[in-house]
Scaffold this motif. Structure first.
Motif, PDB file in Angstrom:
ATOM      1  N   TRP A 155      43.367  50.106  44.884  1.00 36.36           N
ATOM      2  CA  TRP A 155      44.810  50.029  45.201  1.00 36.36           C
ATOM      3  C   TRP A 155      45.656  48.292  45.443  1.00 36.36           C
ATOM      4  O   TRP A 155      46.913  48.056  45.129  1.00 36.36           O
ATOM      5  N   ALA A 156      44.281  47.399  44.861  1.00 34.14           N
ATOM      6  CA  ALA A 156      44.819  45.938  44.602  1.00 34.14           C
ATOM      7  C   ALA A 156      45.469  45.869  42.843  1.00 34.14           C
ATOM      8  O   ALA A 156      46.162  44.985  43.027  1.00 34.14           O
ATOM      9  N   LEU A 157      45.120  46.843  42.555  1.00 37.07           N
ATOM     10  CA  LEU A 157      45.332  46.904  41.328  1.00 37.07           C
ATOM     11  C   LEU A 157      47.041  47.760  40.812  1.00 37.07           C
ATOM     12  O   LEU A 157      46.695  47.729  39.744  1.00 37.07           O
ATOM     13  N   ILE A 158      47.126  48.807  41.413  1.00 42.37           N
ATOM     14  CA  ILE A 158      47.410  49.248  41.395  1.00 42.37           C
ATOM     15  C   ILE A 158      49.608  49.137  42.544  1.00 42.37           C
ATOM     16  O   ILE A 158      49.772  49.446  41.513  1.00 42.37           O
ATOM     17  N   TYR A 221      50.075  48.644  32.894  1.00 40.12           N
ATOM     18  CA  TYR A 221      48.738  48.762  33.752  1.00 40.12           C
ATOM     19  C   TYR A 221      47.595  48.510  32.994  1.00 40.12           C
ATOM     20  O   TYR A 221      46.952  48.145  33.412  1.00 40.12           O
ATOM     21  N   TRP A 222      47.674  49.317  31.937  1.00 39.27           N
ATOM     22  CA  TRP A 222      46.666  49.134  30.767  1.00 39.27           C
ATOM     23  C   TRP A 222      46.420  47.832  30.358  1.00 39.27           C
ATOM     24  O   TRP A 222      45.073  47.150  30.397  1.00 39.27           O
ATOM     25  N   ASN A 223      47.314  47.172  29.498  1.00 38.08           N
ATOM     26  CA  ASN A 223      47.201  45.846  29.443  1.00 38.08           C
ATOM     27  C   ASN A 223      46.429  44.721  30.310  1.00 38.08           C
ATOM     28  O   ASN A 223      46.687  43.004  30.571  1.00 38.08           O
ATOM     29  N   LEU A 227      46.090  40.715  37.710  1.00 42.93           N
ATOM     30  CA  LEU A 227      45.607  41.452  38.876  1.00 42.93           C
ATOM     31  C   LEU A 227      43.733  41.587  39.271  1.00 42.93           C
ATOM     32  O   LEU A 227      43.473  41.579  40.690  1.00 42.93           O
ATOM     33  N   SER A 228      43.221  41.833  37.944  1.00 40.35           N
ATOM     34  CA  SER A 228      41.534  42.177  38.533  1.00 40.35           C
ATOM     35  C   SER A 228      40.918  40.372  38.879  1.00 40.35           C
ATOM     36  O   SER A 228      40.369  39.736  39.762  1.00 40.35           O
ATOM     37  N   LEU A 229      41.969  39.313  38.333  1.00 41.12           N
ATOM     38  CA  LEU A 229      41.972  37.705  38.176  1.00 41.12           C
ATOM     39  C   LEU A 229      41.828  37.440  39.653  1.00 41.12           C
ATOM     40  O   LEU A 229      40.954  36.969  39.994  1.00 41.12           O
ATOM     41  N   ASN A 237      34.692  46.536  40.905  1.00 39.20           N
ATOM     42  CA  ASN A 237      36.727  47.545  40.120  1.00 39.20           C
ATOM     43  C   ASN A 237      37.914  46.366  39.143  1.00 39.20           C
ATOM     44  O   ASN A 237      38.524  46.242  39.432  1.00 39.20           O
ATOM     45  N   ILE A 238      36.882  45.512  38.157  1.00 38.16           N
ATOM     46  CA  ILE A 238      37.249  45.246  37.294  1.00 38.16           C
ATOM     47  C   ILE A 238      37.699  46.202  35.665  1.00 38.16           C
ATOM     48  O   ILE A 238      37.254  46.935  35.722  1.00 38.16           O
ATOM     49  N   SER A 239      38.921  45.226  35.273  1.00 45.20           N
ATOM     50  CA  SER A 239      39.677  46.553  34.424  1.00 45.20           C
ATOM     51  C   SER A 239      39.398  45.948  33.488  1.00 45.20           C
ATOM     52  O   SER A 239      38.293  45.367  32.759  1.00 45.20           O
ATOM     53  N   VAL A 240      39.504  47.211  32.592  1.00 39.92           N
ATOM     54  CA  VAL A 240      38.344  46.491  30.988  1.00 39.92           C
ATOM     55  C   VAL A 240      38.765  45.730  29.835  1.00 39.92           C
ATOM     56  O   VAL A 240      38.412  44.811  29.580  1.00 39.92           O
ATOM     57  N   GLN A 241      40.076  44.871  30.795  1.00 36.98           N
ATOM     58  CA  GLN A 241      41.413  44.171  29.767  1.00 36.98           C
ATOM     59  C   GLN A 241      40.505  42.726  30.522  1.00 36.98           C
ATOM     60  O   GLN A 241      40.171  41.423  29.912  1.00 36.98           O
ATOM     61  N   TYR A 242      40.128  42.349  32.158  1.00 39.61           N
ATOM     62  CA  TYR A 242      39.697  41.386  32.728  1.00 39.61           C
ATOM     63  C   TYR A 242      38.627  40.823  32.702  1.00 39.61           C
ATOM     64  O   TYR A 242      37.691  40.216  31.387  1.00 39.61           O
TER      65      TYR A 242
END
Length: 312
Positions: A155-158, A221-223, A227-229, A237-242
């Motif tokens: 939810w921290a990424l959303i 959201y994808w790019n 937020l993951s940083l 829970n890190i995104s693929v971009q991070y």
């Protein structure tokens, strides 16, 4: 006279005759060249990712590699489990975030678009005010970490990107200028409530603006890697971009730090790892799925962008 009138009407009804063949050919040629120029960097990126690292160092980037190599992708394959997991995180965050964002923005924009909603001007001002001023990074961080306790959660990424004041105003303008007020009044006379009008009449008539908002929110959201940083401390829970950002930072650090490289060599690890080619491979890995998003929104995208430009 009748024949001339008919020919004139036919020419007027046919938009291709308005420009003429030379002008239409010139426009098509311009956009063809422009499309090629947009594709050239992507083609170069793909070719470099399949090049040998030594040839890139010697001769620079080339559209046709001197020696084809899969070293960059084999290097990424060493961490394939984390890449697949981060892909799943990004897909979940993008799908859920975009859907909720469209719903929340529409629910905010619809009431302030109705003329009989008297506080609508105040709520419009509140949305516009947030476009000009913000509380700053520290209060923003404290709200999500200490008040909402969302650290290290999806939810921290959303949630930070759920609401966009700009798209609220765009959707409000669409509701006011495109959806006929008579249709809404007729539904109300027939006994439909505001919620039913919103779900069964307003939303089906608003597909162009909804598709436009969905496309840009999907890209956002994808790019996103910031937020993951900020909110995610581990790798779960890190995104693929991070993840790509972290891998690139690690490669850059090892390539400029002989001490660390020697330590890796002493431990039996890879020393001559690709750096330039793996950058391009990371971009290919990161942009893959998002390229497929545009065709789903293309039908309504242009109409949504020109919302409010022409009033019938």
């Amino acid at each position: 006279m009748a024949h001339a009138t008919t020919a004139s009407a036919h020419a007027t009804s046919n938009p291709k005759n308005t420009l003429g063949r030379p002008a239409a050919f010139g426009i098509q040629l311009f956009f063809f060249i422009y499309s090629i120029l947009c594709l050239i960097p992507l083609v170069l990126l793909v070719m470099v990712s399949f090049s040998e690292e030594a040839s890139i160092v010697r001769g620079g980037y080339k559209f046709w590699p001197d020696h084809f190599s899969l070293a960059a992708y084999r290097f990424l394959g060493n961490d394939i489990g984390q890449i697949v997991h981060s892909y799943g995180i990004s897909i979940i965050v993008t799908v859920v975030g975009t859907a909720l964002s469209m719903l929340i923005i529409a629910l905010y924009a619809y009431p302030i678009s109705r003329s009989h909603f008297k506080p609508g001007s105040w709520f419009t001002f509140f949305a516009f005010f947030t476009m000009l001023f913000s509380g700053g990074l520290v209060p923003w961080y404290l709200v999500y970490v200490q008040f909402l306790d969302l650290k290290d959660t999806l939810w921290a990424l959303i949630m930070p990107q759920l609401m966009s004041a700009f798209w609220v105003l765009v959707m409000r303008t669409f509701f006011q200028t495109t959806i006929p007020g008579q249709v809404l009044e007729s539904a109300k006379i027939d006994g439909a409530g505001e919620l039913r009008i919103f779900w069964q009449i307003v939303l089906p008539l608003s597909l162009p603006v909804l598709a436009t908002v969905a496309l840009f929110q999907t890209l956002a959201y994808w790019n996103d890697w910031f937020l993951s940083l900020v909110f995610i401390t581990g790798d779960h829970n890190i995104s693929v971009q991070y993840l790509m950002y972290k891998m690139m930072a690690n490669i850059q650090y090892l390539s400029t730090n002989p001490t660390a490289a020697n330590a890796i060599a002493a431990a039996g690890g890879m020393v001559n790892f690709p750096s330039e080619t793996v950058r391009m491979a990371m971009v290919i890995v990161g942009i893959g799925p998002i390229v497929l998003a545009y065709p789903f929104f293309q039908k309504y995208f242009i109409k949504g962008l020109t919302v409010g430009a022409v009033k019938g």
